[in-house]
Design an enzyme around this catalytic site. Structure first.
Site, mmCIF file in Angstrom:
data_model
loop_
_atom_site.group_PDB
_atom_site.id
_atom_site.type_symbol
_atom_site.label_atom_id
_atom_site.label_comp_id
_atom_site.label_asym_id
_atom_site.label_seq_id
_atom_site.Cartn_x
_atom_site.Cartn_y
_atom_site.Cartn_z
ATOM 1 N N PRO A 151 65.116 50.186 31.029
ATOM 2 C CA PRO A 151 66.532 50.185 30.641
ATOM 3 C C PRO A 151 67.461 49.881 31.822
ATOM 4 C CG PRO A 151 65.420 52.161 29.817
ATOM 5 C CD PRO A 151 64.483 51.501 30.790
ATOM 6 N N ARG A 179 58.421 31.258 20.757
ATOM 7 C CA ARG A 179 58.933 30.386 19.697
ATOM 8 C C ARG A 179 59.753 29.215 20.233
ATOM 9 N NH1 ARG A 179 63.969 31.148 18.198
ATOM 10 N NH2 ARG A 179 63.810 30.498 16.048
ATOM 11 N N GLU A 195 57.773 58.411 32.583
ATOM 12 C CA GLU A 195 59.188 58.343 32.997
ATOM 13 C C GLU A 195 59.462 57.199 33.959
ATOM 14 O OE1 GLU A 195 60.947 60.308 31.117
ATOM 15 O OE2 GLU A 195 59.046 61.176 30.434
ATOM 16 N N ASP A 245 69.399 27.450 15.903
ATOM 17 C CA ASP A 245 69.324 28.912 15.912
ATOM 18 C C ASP A 245 70.684 29.521 16.162
ATOM 19 O OD1 ASP A 245 66.742 29.687 15.532
ATOM 20 O OD2 ASP A 245 66.183 29.509 17.639
HETATM 21 N N1 4GX Z 1 64.058 47.634 27.700
HETATM 22 N N2 4GX Z 1 61.524 51.520 28.287
HETATM 23 C C1 4GX Z 1 60.137 51.503 30.326
HETATM 24 C C2 4GX Z 1 59.412 53.596 31.338
HETATM 25 C C3 4GX Z 1 60.480 53.813 32.376
HETATM 26 C C4 4GX Z 1 61.183 55.028 32.419
HETATM 27 C C5 4GX Z 1 62.162 55.202 33.363
HETATM 28 C C6 4GX Z 1 61.717 53.032 34.179
HETATM 29 C C7 4GX Z 1 62.426 54.202 34.249
HETATM 30 C C8 4GX Z 1 62.970 49.530 27.862
HETATM 31 C C9 4GX Z 1 64.129 48.900 27.369
HETATM 32 C C10 4GX Z 1 62.648 50.944 27.714
HETATM 33 C C11 4GX Z 1 61.321 52.949 28.159
HETATM 34 C C12 4GX Z 1 60.477 50.838 29.016
HETATM 35 C C13 4GX Z 1 60.989 53.591 29.477
HETATM 36 N N3 4GX Z 1 60.763 52.834 33.247
HETATM 37 N N4 4GX Z 1 62.256 48.594 28.457
HETATM 38 N N5 4GX Z 1 59.872 52.922 30.121
HETATM 39 N N6 4GX Z 1 65.140 49.459 26.708
HETATM 40 O O1 4GX Z 1 63.390 51.650 27.073
HETATM 41 O O2 4GX Z 1 62.901 47.432 28.389
#
Ligand code: 4GX
Length: 250
Positions: free
Chosen positions: A87, A152, A114, A167
């Protein structure tokens, strides 16, 4: 295109074997290659998580098996970019998908728990990307979102090339409403112009509907887009009609 995937749950990527992406895999337009950190674990329990230094809730991906899995993926395709999903990353969008589609290979790191040790991000990761502002249980679905959107766009994957250029979002606009048979459904008829056979009028109706929908729902997209004189005229008409219907002064 060659996709390397570092994940504790490679079986999740079976979802990509359905439909259009499945056909792209079957005909070797794309290939998926997996590295599971669990296979690089060294203790008898094959541990892949560890506690964060400094304490606190939650676990972190264990550093050594993860680093070894990334290294193995990189050795299989030497000049491949490594993408970490989180995120905290840059927001993935259609323009990013178009740019990634020009690559010959990409490695995705789909994290669990995490997160991962910051030193692995610094040493092994080229780019950090996010698919949206919400928290998933792991990076796998985010990696699949990116792989799907990129796949795609590859030549020949979607049968009709026009459906790519038309698109929604390729143009920076939302899609116009679409209709199929019957011409009357539950008492609701379709816009008359679509039965007229007048191609330019149909094109203008669709462009106006796209502009109007984007103005109503995604003004952020419209602010980024340079409008042609025709687009400006059609959007102005839409806004006037909208304000008239909702009896606002304009
Ligand atoms: N867009 N996630 C990664 C593990 C994590 C936790 C804390 C870094 C810090 C996400 C998203 C996403 C959940 C993938 C936590 N990484 N990935 N994961 N939104 O929510 O790509």
């Amino acid at each position: 295109m060659w996709f390397g995937i570092v994940s504790l749950f490679p079986e999740m990527f079976q979802a990509l074997h359905a439909g259009v992406t499945g056909k792209a895999i079957a005909n070797q337009t794309v290939s998926l290659h997996h590295w599971n950190p669990r296979d690089f674990a060294s203790d008898k329990h094959q541990s892949v998580d560890d506690h964060p230094y400094g304490g606190g809730p939650g676990m972190i991906m264990m550093a050594e098996p993860l680093k070894a899995a990334i290294k193995a993926a990189k050795e299989a395709k030497k000049d491949s970019k490594v993408i970490y999903l989180s995120p905290q990353g840059r927001r993935f969008d259609q323009q990013a998908a178009e740019e990634f589609a020009a690559s010959s290979s990409l490695i995705f790191l789909a994290g669990r728990y995490e997160g991962i040790d910051e030193r692995i991000i610094e040493e092994e990761i080229d780019e950090e990307w996010s698919v949206g502002d919400y928290v998933l249980t792991g990076g796998e679905l985010a990696a699949m979102v990116m792989i799907d959107a990129i796949t795609r766009l590859l030549p020949g994957v979607v049968g009709d090339e026009d459906s790519i250029t038309q698109d929604s979002l390729t143009s920076g606009l939302l899609k116009y409403p679409q209709y199929t048979r019957p011409a009357s459904l539950g008492g609701k008829s379709i816009p008359e112009v679509l039965l007229s056979g007048h191609h330019q009028q149909i094109e203008h109706w669709r462009l106006k509907a796209s502009l109007g929908k984007t103005w109503l729902r995604r003004p952020d997209l419209l602010a980024k887009k340079e409008l042609s004189p025709l687009e400006n005229k059609l959007l102005t008409e839409f806004i006037h009609e909208f304000n008239t219907i909702y009896s606002k002064k304009d």
